[in-house]
Design a protein around this motif. Structure first.
Motif, PDB file in Angstrom:
ATOM      1  N   GLY A  40      32.926   7.175 -34.704  1.00  0.00           N
ATOM      2  CA  GLY A  40      31.905   6.266 -35.197  1.00  0.00           C
ATOM      3  C   GLY A  40      32.482   5.103 -35.987  1.00  0.00           C
ATOM      4  O   GLY A  40      31.972   3.980 -35.929  1.00  0.00           O
ATOM      5  N   ALA A  41      33.580   5.393 -36.736  1.00  0.00           N
ATOM      6  CA  ALA A  41      34.206   4.323 -37.519  1.00  0.00           C
ATOM      7  C   ALA A  41      34.794   3.264 -36.603  1.00  0.00           C
ATOM      8  O   ALA A  41      34.706   2.061 -36.879  1.00  0.00           O
ATOM      9  CB  ALA A  41      35.286   4.910 -38.432  1.00  0.00           C
ATOM     10  N   VAL A  42      35.414   3.707 -35.503  1.00  0.00           N
ATOM     11  CA  VAL A  42      35.987   2.745 -34.554  1.00  0.00           C
ATOM     12  C   VAL A  42      34.878   1.893 -33.941  1.00  0.00           C
ATOM     13  O   VAL A  42      34.977   0.651 -33.888  1.00  0.00           O
ATOM     14  CB  VAL A  42      36.790   3.470 -33.452  1.00  0.00           C
ATOM     15  CG1 VAL A  42      37.268   2.463 -32.405  1.00  0.00           C
ATOM     16  CG2 VAL A  42      37.961   4.224 -34.045  1.00  0.00           C
ATOM     17  N   ALA A  43      33.829   2.542 -33.485  1.00  0.00           N
ATOM     18  CA  ALA A  43      32.729   1.810 -32.856  1.00  0.00           C
ATOM     19  C   ALA A  43      32.097   0.825 -33.839  1.00  0.00           C
ATOM     20  O   ALA A  43      31.751  -0.315 -33.474  1.00  0.00           O
ATOM     21  CB  ALA A  43      31.681   2.799 -32.340  1.00  0.00           C
ATOM     22  N   GLN A  44      31.948   1.251 -35.089  1.00  0.00           N
ATOM     23  CA  GLN A  44      31.335   0.389 -36.092  1.00  0.00           C
ATOM     24  C   GLN A  44      32.201  -0.831 -36.385  1.00  0.00           C
ATOM     25  O   GLN A  44      31.709  -1.961 -36.493  1.00  0.00           O
ATOM     26  CB  GLN A  44      31.085   1.189 -37.364  1.00  0.00           C
ATOM     27  CG  GLN A  44      30.385   0.400 -38.459  1.00  0.00           C
ATOM     28  CD  GLN A  44      30.135   1.244 -39.695  1.00  0.00           C
ATOM     29  OE1 GLN A  44      30.606   2.359 -39.810  1.00  0.00           O
ATOM     30  NE2 GLN A  44      29.381   0.689 -40.629  1.00  0.00           N
ATOM     31  N   GLN A  45      33.521  -0.621 -36.523  1.00  0.00           N
ATOM     32  CA  GLN A  45      34.439  -1.721 -36.817  1.00  0.00           C
ATOM     33  C   GLN A  45      34.489  -2.719 -35.659  1.00  0.00           C
ATOM     34  O   GLN A  45      34.533  -3.939 -35.865  1.00  0.00           O
ATOM     35  CB  GLN A  45      35.835  -1.184 -37.113  1.00  0.00           C
ATOM     36  CG  GLN A  45      35.981  -0.488 -38.451  1.00  0.00           C
ATOM     37  CD  GLN A  45      36.000  -1.463 -39.606  1.00  0.00           C
ATOM     38  OE1 GLN A  45      36.335  -2.634 -39.447  1.00  0.00           O
ATOM     39  NE2 GLN A  45      35.596  -0.992 -40.768  1.00  0.00           N
ATOM     40  N   VAL A  46      34.503  -2.202 -34.437  1.00  0.00           N
ATOM     41  CA  VAL A  46      34.534  -3.093 -33.276  1.00  0.00           C
ATOM     42  C   VAL A  46      33.231  -3.888 -33.196  1.00  0.00           C
ATOM     43  O   VAL A  46      33.238  -5.103 -32.914  1.00  0.00           O
ATOM     44  CB  VAL A  46      34.762  -2.291 -31.980  1.00  0.00           C
ATOM     45  CG1 VAL A  46      34.560  -3.177 -30.747  1.00  0.00           C
ATOM     46  CG2 VAL A  46      36.171  -1.706 -31.973  1.00  0.00           C
ATOM     47  N   ARG A  47      32.100  -3.234 -33.466  1.00  0.00           N
ATOM     48  CA  ARG A  47      30.819  -3.943 -33.447  1.00  0.00           C
ATOM     49  C   ARG A  47      30.801  -5.033 -34.520  1.00  0.00           C
ATOM     50  O   ARG A  47      30.326  -6.160 -34.271  1.00  0.00           O
ATOM     51  CB  ARG A  47      29.674  -2.954 -33.699  1.00  0.00           C
ATOM     52  CG  ARG A  47      28.291  -3.608 -33.791  1.00  0.00           C
ATOM     53  CD  ARG A  47      27.864  -4.190 -32.469  1.00  0.00           C
ATOM     54  NE  ARG A  47      27.584  -3.117 -31.502  1.00  0.00           N
ATOM     55  CZ  ARG A  47      27.233  -3.340 -30.246  1.00  0.00           C
ATOM     56  NH1 ARG A  47      27.162  -4.599 -29.793  1.00  0.00           N
ATOM     57  NH2 ARG A  47      26.996  -2.333 -29.442  1.00  0.00           N
ATOM     58  N   ALA A  48      31.349  -4.719 -35.702  1.00  0.00           N
ATOM     59  CA  ALA A  48      31.384  -5.726 -36.770  1.00  0.00           C
ATOM     60  C   ALA A  48      32.294  -6.893 -36.388  1.00  0.00           C
ATOM     61  O   ALA A  48      31.996  -8.057 -36.710  1.00  0.00           O
ATOM     62  CB  ALA A  48      31.877  -5.078 -38.067  1.00  0.00           C
ATOM     63  N   LEU A  49      33.375  -6.601 -35.688  1.00  0.00           N
ATOM     64  CA  LEU A  49      34.274  -7.670 -35.239  1.00  0.00           C
ATOM     65  C   LEU A  49      33.566  -8.569 -34.238  1.00  0.00           C
ATOM     66  O   LEU A  49      33.670  -9.809 -34.296  1.00  0.00           O
ATOM     67  CB  LEU A  49      35.534  -7.052 -34.621  1.00  0.00           C
ATOM     68  CG  LEU A  49      36.573  -8.033 -34.071  1.00  0.00           C
ATOM     69  CD1 LEU A  49      37.130  -8.926 -35.181  1.00  0.00           C
ATOM     70  CD2 LEU A  49      37.709  -7.266 -33.388  1.00  0.00           C
ATOM     71  N   GLU A  50      32.852  -7.965 -33.313  1.00  0.00           N
ATOM     72  CA  GLU A  50      32.108  -8.744 -32.320  1.00  0.00           C
ATOM     73  C   GLU A  50      31.077  -9.634 -33.016  1.00  0.00           C
ATOM     74  O   GLU A  50      30.898 -10.814 -32.653  1.00  0.00           O
ATOM     75  CB  GLU A  50      31.423  -7.808 -31.328  1.00  0.00           C
ATOM     76  CG  GLU A  50      32.389  -7.109 -30.380  1.00  0.00           C
ATOM     77  CD  GLU A  50      31.689  -6.111 -29.470  1.00  0.00           C
ATOM     78  OE1 GLU A  50      32.057  -6.031 -28.286  1.00  0.00           O
ATOM     79  OE2 GLU A  50      30.771  -5.410 -29.962  1.00  0.00           O
ATOM     80  N   ASP A  51      30.403  -9.090 -34.016  1.00  0.00           N
ATOM     81  CA  ASP A  51      29.391  -9.863 -34.727  1.00  0.00           C
ATOM     82  C   ASP A  51      30.025 -11.043 -35.459  1.00  0.00           C
ATOM     83  O   ASP A  51      29.475 -12.156 -35.465  1.00  0.00           O
ATOM     84  CB  ASP A  51      28.642  -8.977 -35.720  1.00  0.00           C
ATOM     85  CG  ASP A  51      27.757  -7.939 -35.021  1.00  0.00           C
ATOM     86  OD1 ASP A  51      27.459  -8.138 -33.815  1.00  0.00           O
ATOM     87  OD2 ASP A  51      27.384  -6.948 -35.674  1.00  0.00           O
ATOM     88  N   SER A  52      31.175 -10.803 -36.078  1.00  0.00           N
ATOM     89  CA  SER A  52      31.823 -11.883 -36.837  1.00  0.00           C
ATOM     90  C   SER A  52      32.364 -12.969 -35.913  1.00  0.00           C
ATOM     91  O   SER A  52      32.389 -14.152 -36.273  1.00  0.00           O
ATOM     92  CB  SER A  52      32.952 -11.321 -37.706  1.00  0.00           C
ATOM     93  OG  SER A  52      34.034 -10.859 -36.902  1.00  0.00           O
ATOM     94  N   LEU A  53      32.799 -12.585 -34.706  1.00  0.00           N
ATOM     95  CA  LEU A  53      33.323 -13.554 -33.744  1.00  0.00           C
ATOM     96  C   LEU A  53      32.215 -14.234 -32.956  1.00  0.00           C
ATOM     97  O   LEU A  53      32.406 -15.321 -32.382  1.00  0.00           O
ATOM     98  CB  LEU A  53      34.286 -12.863 -32.771  1.00  0.00           C
ATOM     99  CG  LEU A  53      35.578 -12.279 -33.366  1.00  0.00           C
ATOM    100  CD1 LEU A  53      36.349 -11.514 -32.308  1.00  0.00           C
ATOM    101  CD2 LEU A  53      36.442 -13.384 -33.976  1.00  0.00           C
ATOM    102  N   GLY A  54      31.085 -13.562 -32.868  1.00  0.00           N
ATOM    103  CA  GLY A  54      29.978 -14.115 -32.099  1.00  0.00           C
ATOM    104  C   GLY A  54      30.156 -13.957 -30.605  1.00  0.00           C
ATOM    105  O   GLY A  54      29.518 -14.688 -29.821  1.00  0.00           O
ATOM    106  N   VAL A  55      31.000 -13.006 -30.189  1.00  0.00           N
ATOM    107  CA  VAL A  55      31.210 -12.754 -28.762  1.00  0.00           C
ATOM    108  C   VAL A  55      31.254 -11.246 -28.531  1.00  0.00           C
ATOM    109  O   VAL A  55      31.558 -10.469 -29.432  1.00  0.00           O
ATOM    110  CB  VAL A  55      32.518 -13.389 -28.240  1.00  0.00           C
ATOM    111  CG1 VAL A  55      32.470 -14.902 -28.343  1.00  0.00           C
ATOM    112  CG2 VAL A  55      33.715 -12.852 -29.001  1.00  0.00           C
TER     113      VAL A  55
END
Length: 305
Positions: A40-55
């Protein structure tokens, strides 16, 4: 750092690590095991990265992941950047912090290991690797930095040798054996006892030196491949061993061994420190060499009898 549009915003390093791992494995679970975090931590961090990049970096499929076109473009630069950070960090760490010392089995167990903790306490930044072998050290191919061997000069080309201590052989036994009943007051009493031999095979020479006109082959004996085993057998009261004092210092001091008579024999060999004149890890070799020489206790004038 300032750019045309103001300060650069860097994504969190932890999120980049999780993205890179997930992209290599195309699996959040495997990435979580590699990074020792929850899935869950990996999925959450990747989702946050996508949100910050906007892609969107991944397409979430039923049993796997797939990199989007943006994820594919992003992966290689991220891997290069993480590799550069790892390399730069490694270069900051002290180099050559490991030293490998080659010693015989008997020297390792009877002399070096009981003292090695003192070196580690005094030099916490140096990792010691002990290679216990009776084979000659090859400083070019086996990674050995310094060796201790029972030998004598001259040494090989390009090698330096320092005398750690000379070899003087004593007959030693358990005090219980001396008190068991059979006479053991002079060297002339040796033929009545079991002689414990090691690979050096010095009993015939010692008996001749001591003036005992006896064929050693006619005497009771037990043979061992290492001096340390013969010494242990003597401690156990199984017979009389020949030993160099540095290897029996602790057994003598504790009373586990004694010398039944005041006769000894100097050997032409000595325990030498041997190392290349131009070692790979010169500072560590000097540190180990100097420490070993300080551990050379002065020979006892009188052994326990």
């Amino acid at each position: 750092m300032l750019g045309a549009r103001g300060p650069y915003r860097y994504p969190p390093l932890n999120a980049l690590r999780m993205f890179e791992s997930a992209a290599r494995h195309l699996n959040f679970r495997v990435a979580s095991e590699e990074l020792c975090v929850t899935q869950g931590a990996v999925a959450q961090q990747v989702r946050a990265l996508e949100d910050s990049l906007g892609v969107k970096l991944f397409d979430r499929l039923p049993r796997t992941l797939a990199l989007t076109e943006a994820g594919q473009r992003y992966l290689k630069p991220v891997q290069r950047a993480l590799s550069m950070i790892a390399d730069a960090t490694q270069e900051l760490k002290p180099q050559n912090t490991v030293i490998t010392i080659s010693v015989t089995h008997s020297f390792a167990t009877k002399w070096l290991i009981p003292r090695l903790g003192r070196f580690s306490e005094a030099n916490p930044d140096i990792e010691v690797q002990v290679l216990a072998t009776n084979n000659l050290a090859n400083f070019q191919s086996d990674g050995v930095d310094i060796a201790v061997r029972q030998t004598k000069p001259p040494f090989g080309a390009g090698l330096q040798g320092d005398l750690l201590f000379p070899v003087k052989l004593f007959a030693v036994c358990s005090p219980s054996l001396k008190a068991a009943g059979k006479p053991l007051g002079t060297v002339q009493d040796l033929p009545q006892h079991v002689l414990l031999h090691d690979a050096h095979g010095m009993w015939p020479v010692f008996l001749e030196h001591a003036g005992v006109p006896t064929d050693v082959n006619t005497l009771k004996s037990v043979k061992f491949s290492y001096a340390s085993l013969a010494i242990d057998a003597a401690v156990a009261g199984q017979g009389i061993a020949l030993a160099s004092e540095p290897l029996i210092e602790d057994d003598l001091a504790s009373g586990r061994l004694c010398s039944p008579f005041d006769v000894n024999m100097a050997d032409e060999l000595g325990f030498y420190l041997v190392y290349p004149r131009m070692p790979r890890n010169s500072d560590n070799v000097k540190c180990m060499r100097d420490w070993l020489l300080t551990q050379n206790a002065s020979p006892r004038r009188n052994l326990p009898v």
